[in-house]
Design a protein around this motif. Structure first.
Motif, short mmCIF file in Angstrom:
data_model
loop_
_atom_site.label_atom_id
_atom_site.label_comp_id
_atom_site.label_asym_id
_atom_site.label_seq_id
_atom_site.Cartn_x
_atom_site.Cartn_y
_atom_site.Cartn_z
N ALA A 167 0.85 -1.20 0.00
CA ALA A 167 0.00 0.00 0.00
C ALA A 167 0.88 1.24 0.00
O ALA A 167 1.93 1.28 0.63
CB ALA A 167 -0.91 0.00 1.22
N PRO B 253 -5.67 7.60 -1.73
CA PRO B 253 -6.37 6.38 -2.14
C PRO B 253 -7.56 6.73 -3.03
O PRO B 253 -8.12 7.82 -2.95
CB PRO B 253 -6.84 5.78 -0.81
N TYR C 73 -5.29 4.23 -6.68
CA TYR C 73 -4.69 5.47 -6.20
C TYR C 73 -4.94 6.59 -7.19
O TYR C 73 -5.09 6.37 -8.40
CB TYR C 73 -3.18 5.30 -6.01
#
Length: 288
Positions: free
Chosen positions: A67, A94, A99
């Motif tokens: 992440a 996010p 993204y």
């Protein structure tokens, strides 16, 4: 292939100081050079030791996280040695598709924005959508691309064409570049989808050095982008303390036009602490 502008500040300053609209039009054709490596490493990863351009391999166990932590960076823009009163900003957040990476620069005369949506997996970005728009001095430019990976087709605003394997957009290149720099790869290149067709961005590793910016002094690794045109040059410095996040970029379009952007502020939007060699710990690194 048509090119978007290098950065809004170049045409702004040239138009403001010289009043030469021809220079403005010329710079629109030069490509998104300041965007290619904007976000070298906006996330918590293990810093890689690179000494004087030595292309050593990555330490055992080194890996990028699954992440990407949300992050934001601000830069000041200087052209021909003159600060021009414009800030550029990069924001990573996010998104339901993975993204969103946004680049924006503006002042009262000009505005430029680019937005990319992409997935991230095992140090590989897969773009979904990209758009750019610029407006000012009576000129408006825009373009976008939808990436259809099932059909392996790019639906650009100026052309529809086949996607190259591992194609990126002009912003998601930044995600990939930080991996190459952390691994100290001496040369690397990317297939980049533009609104009117495919392009190739090529880079080579230079050296390490201590570099002073408005946001502090950093131990940096630098790379240079290669161009077929003589006289054009772009160099990028990425800070090991910030996990290869870009802290400065210099661009020379020709012997008469030179510009740079340099970091003035960086923060993780999650509040994560940022290491700095000459500042107290905190969630924000700011200019002096």
């Amino acid at each position: 292939m048509e090119r978007a502008i290098i950065h809004p500040v170049f045409p702004i300053v040239l138009s403001g100081i010289t009043g030469n609209v021809a220079h403005l039009t010329l710079l629109y054709r030069s490509g998104r050079l300041l965007l290619g490596l904007m976000l070298m490493a906006g996330e918590s990863v293990l810093a890689q030791q690179v000494i004087n351009g030595d292309s050593s391999t990555v330490a055992a166990g080194y890996s990028f996280p699954a992440a990407l932590p949300p992050a934001q960076a601000r830069y000041r823009v200087v052209v021909n040695g003159i600060p021009v009163g414009m800030d550029a900003m990069i924001t990573l957040t996010p998104h339901q598709k993975g993204y969103q990476l946004q680049f924006r620069a503006e002042n009262r005369f000009f505005r430029h924005e680019e937005v990319a949506l992409f997935d991230w997996n095992n140090c590989t970005a897969r773009p979904h959508h990209y758009r750019h728009a610029s407006a000012g001095f009576g000129i408006n430019r825009e373009g976008e691309i939808d990436f259809d990976w099932i059909a392996r087709q790019a639906n650009g605003s100026k052309a529809v064409y086949a996607l190259a394997d591992n194609a990126l957009d002009a912003l998601s290149v930044a995600m990939m570049a930080r991996c190459n720099m952390a691994r100290a790869e001496p040369n690397f290149e990317y297939a980049v989808a533009e609104p009117d067709g495919m392009d190739t961005y090529k880079y080579r590793l230079l050296k390490t050095e201590a570099l002073e910016t408005p946001a502090g002094k950093w131990q940096t690794v630098s790379v240079e982008r290669d161009y077929p045109e003589r006289g054009r040059r772009s160099r990028f410095w990425a800070a090991r303390e910030l996990e290869y996040f870009m802290v400065r970029m210099d661009h020379q379009e020709n012997p008469f036009i030179r510009g740079r952007i340099e970091l003035t502020e960086f923060r993780y939007l999650s509040g994560e602490e940022i290491p700095s060699p000459d500042r107290q710990s905190g969630s924000t690194v700011t200019s002096r």
